[in-house]
Scaffold this active site. Structure first.
Site, mmCIF file in Angstrom:
data_model
loop_
_atom_site.group_PDB
_atom_site.id
_atom_site.type_symbol
_atom_site.label_atom_id
_atom_site.label_comp_id
_atom_site.label_asym_id
_atom_site.label_seq_id
_atom_site.Cartn_x
_atom_site.Cartn_y
_atom_site.Cartn_z
ATOM 1 N N HIS A 29 102.524 34.177 61.059
ATOM 2 C CA HIS A 29 103.918 33.750 61.114
ATOM 3 C C HIS A 29 104.806 34.975 61.260
ATOM 4 C CE1 HIS A 29 105.470 35.044 57.119
ATOM 5 N NE2 HIS A 29 104.218 34.892 56.728
ATOM 6 N N CYS A 30 105.982 34.743 61.856
ATOM 7 C CA CYS A 30 107.001 35.783 61.938
ATOM 8 C C CYS A 30 108.147 35.357 61.034
ATOM 9 C CB CYS A 30 107.461 35.983 63.382
ATOM 10 S SG CYS A 30 108.147 34.495 64.140
ATOM 11 N N ALA A 31 109.345 35.817 61.300
ATOM 12 C CA ALA A 31 110.468 35.520 60.408
ATOM 13 C C ALA A 31 110.818 34.036 60.387
ATOM 14 C CB ALA A 31 111.695 36.330 60.820
ATOM 15 N N ARG A 33 108.861 31.508 62.687
ATOM 16 C CA ARG A 33 107.927 30.645 63.393
ATOM 17 C C ARG A 33 106.501 30.736 62.872
ATOM 18 N NH1 ARG A 33 109.381 33.168 69.006
ATOM 19 N NH2 ARG A 33 110.239 34.706 67.586
#
Length: 474
Positions: A29-31, A33
C-alpha cells in the site's frame, strides 16, 4: 460498528471481490491505495469493489490492481487484508517487480523507455519551452514584416543568443542524460552511463546532424582498426542507441564485478566496461541503427511518392513510434536533400505528429486523477505544441497508453491533409505551432490547418478513449 470492525469487514470483502486469496500474488500500500498484483484481473468484481464501504475508487495500471481507500485508512485495511490472504507484507518495489513479470515484451519495452525518460523530464521540458521562446525571437516576419524581433530590436540579440545556448544544451547532450538514467535503471553505475553518453557526443566525432551532408560529400570520417573500418559519427538526439549502450554497459559491469579481484575492481571494471561498450556501440549498435534508418527512409519516401494521401496517413500514424526510438533522425539526410531541391514534406509531417502528441497530453491532463501526472501533462503538453515531444510522449502518453494511440491517429489525419495540399518547408526549425515560419509562403495556411486538425483529433480521441473501462488510469 467500530472502526476496527469496519476495517476488518472491508479487508474481508475486498479479498473476496478480487477473487480470493488464491488470486492474490502480492500486496502493498501507499499513502492512499491498496496495490495488488493478481493472477487474473478478470476475476475481480470491479463494480462490487466500488460499492464496498471505505473504497473511493479503483483502477489497474502497469500490472497492478489498485484500490483507492484513503490516507490513514488504507494501512489499517491492508493490515487485515494480508492477514486474511495469508501473504507476507510487501514493499511497493516488490509489488512493482511482481507486476512487471506479467507484462508482455512490448509492454516491458514501453515501460523501460518511460522509466528512462521520466527522471529527465524537467530538463527536457525546460529546454523545449526555451527553444520555443528562441524561435519566437528569431523567426523572420512573425511580428515585424521582413524581420525577426532580434533584427528589429538589436538590443535583445545577446539575450536571444543566451536563451539559445541554454535551450539547446539538454538536447545537444541528450545521450548523457539518457545514458545516466538508463544505466541506473539497468542496475549499472549511472556515472559510467553518463561517460558513455559523453563519448557518443564527443567533439572528436562527426556531429550526427551533419551525417547526411557528409555522406553526400563523401567526407564521413572513419577509424581503421585492424581489418575494421568504423565510422566516427556521433549520436546527438538519439534514444535507442544510447539505451542499448547503457544496457550493454550495465551487463558488462555487473559481470566484471563478479570476476575481477576485489583489489583491482575499482581500477579495471570501470575502464573495461566503458571501453568494451564503446567498441560494441560504434561497431555494432550504430551500424544496425543506421541500417534500420536507411530502410525506414526508403520506405517513407515510397509511401509519400507512391501512395499520396494514404501514404501521408500511414506516415503520420507510424511517426510517433519512429520518434520513440530516435529513428526519425535517420530522415535528416533526406530532408536536407529535399530542401536543397526546393522543398521538403517532412517538416509538416513532424509538426502534425508533435502537435497531436501535445493535444493528447493536454486532454490527458483532464483525464488523469493523479495530481503529479496532471502537472507533468500541462508543461509537457505545451512543450510538444512547440515541437519537443519527448516529455509528453514518454512522461504522459506512453504511461497512460490511450493518449499515445489517440496522438498517432491525430497525427495520421493531419498528415493526410498536409500531404494532400503538398505543404513544403524551405528550412529546418521547431516543428510545432510556430513552425509556419519555415513553410513556403503558399502553404502556410494549409500548414496551420493541418496541425489544427492533428491537435483537435488528438485531444478529442483521447477524451473519448478515456471513457472506455479498459483505459481507466491514475
Amino acid at each position: 460498528m467500530s472502526k476496527e470492525q469496519s476495517y476488518q469487514n472491508a479487508a474481508s470483502e475486498l479479498l473476496r471481490l478480487v477473487g480470493g486469496k488464491e488470486n492474490v500474488i502480492s500486496a502493498a500500500h501507499c499513502a492512499t491505495r491498496l496495490r495488488l498484483v493478481l493472477k487474473d484481473e478478470s476475476k475481480a468484481d470491479v463494480d462490487g469493489i466500488l460499492k464496498t464501504e471505505l473504497v473511493k475508487g479503483q483502477f489497474a495500471t502497469g500490472g497492478q490492481f489498485q484500490i483507492i481507500i484513503g490516507s490513514g485508512t488504507v494501512d489499517e485495511v491492508y493490515k487485515y487484508f494480508i492477514q486474511y490472504a495469508d501473504i507476507k507484507e510487501s514493499t511497493k518495489n516488490e509489488v512493482k517487480k511482481a507486476a512487471d513479470q506479467k507484462m508482455n515484451p512490448l509492454q516491458k519495452l514501453v515501460k523501460m523507455l518511460a522509466d528512462v525518460f521520466v527522471p529527465i523530464i524537467p530538463a527536457l521540458v525546460a529546454s523545449g519551452l526555451l527553444m520555443g521562446l528562441n524561435n519566437v525571437l528569431t523567426a523572420e516576419g512573425l511580428f515585424v514584416s521582413g524581420k525577426s524581433l532580434v533584427e528589429a530590436y538589436p538590443n535583445i540579440a545577446d539575450l536571444a543568443s543566451m536563451i539559445n545556448t541554454v535551450a539547446s544544451a539538454a538536447y545537444a547532450f541528450l545521450p548523457i542524460l539518457v545514458g545516466f538514467s538508463a544505466t541506473k535503471m539497468f542496475g549499472g553505475n549511472p556515472y559510467l552511463g553518463a561517460v558513455m553518453g559523453m563519448i557518443m557526443v564527443s567533439g572528436d566525432l562527426l556531429n550526427a546532424y551533419s551525417y547526411g551532408t557528409a555522406i553526400t560529400e563523401g567526407t564521413v570520417p572513419v577509424w581503421h582498426i585492424g581489418a575494421l573500418t568504423i565510422e566516427k559519427v556521433g549520436y546527438q538526439g538519439t534514444v535507442l542507441p544510447v539505451v542499448a549502450a547503457a544496457a550493454i554497459l550495465a551487463f558488462i559491469e555487473k559481470k566484471l564485478h563478479k570476476v575481477v579481484p576485489e583489489y583491482l575492481d575499482n581500477l579495471l571494471t570501470p575502464a573495461l566496461s566503458v571501453l568494451v561498450t564503446a567498441f560494441l556501440t560504434f561497431t555494432v549498435v550504430g551500424g544496425v541503427m543506421r541500417t534500420a534508418g536507411d530502410w525506414i527512409t526508403n520506405g517513407i519516401l515510397w509511401l509519400h511518392d507512391t501512395l499520396g494521401v494514404v501514404g501521408g496517413f500511414i506516415f503520420g500514424f507510424i511517426y510517433a513510434p519512429l520518434t520513440m526510438t530516435g529513428m526519425h533522425h535517420s530522415l535528416l539526410p533526406v530532408d536536407i536533400q529535399l530542401i536543397a531541391a526546393g522543398g521538403s514534406f517532412l517538416f509538416a509531417i513532424a509538426a502534425c505528429n508533435n502537435v497531436a502528441q501535445g493535444g493528447a497530453t493536454l486532454a490527458a491532463m483532464f483525464c488523469a486523477k493523479d495530481k503529479k501526472m496532471k502537472s507533468i501533462a500541462v508543461s509537457s503538453g505545451i512543450s510538444a505544441l512547440l515541437g519537443i515531444t519527448e516529455p509528453a510522449m514518454f512522461g504522459v502518453n506512453l504511461k497512460m497508453k490511450y493518449p499515445f494511440y489517440a496522438a498517432m491517429f491525430g497525427s495520421a489525419v493531419g498528415c493526410a491533409y498536409v500531404t494532400l495540399t503538398n505543404v513544403q518547408n524551405i528550412s529546418p526549425g521547431a516543428a510545432g505551432i510556430i513552425g509556419f515560419v519555415c513553410i513556403k509562403s503558399g502553404g502556410m495556411l494549409n500548414y496551420m490547418i493541418g496541425i489544427l486538425i492533428s491537435l483537435v483529433v488528438g485531444f478529442v480521441v483521447t477524451m473519448a478513449l478515456s471513457k472506455h473501462p479498459k483505459f481507466k488510469e491514475v
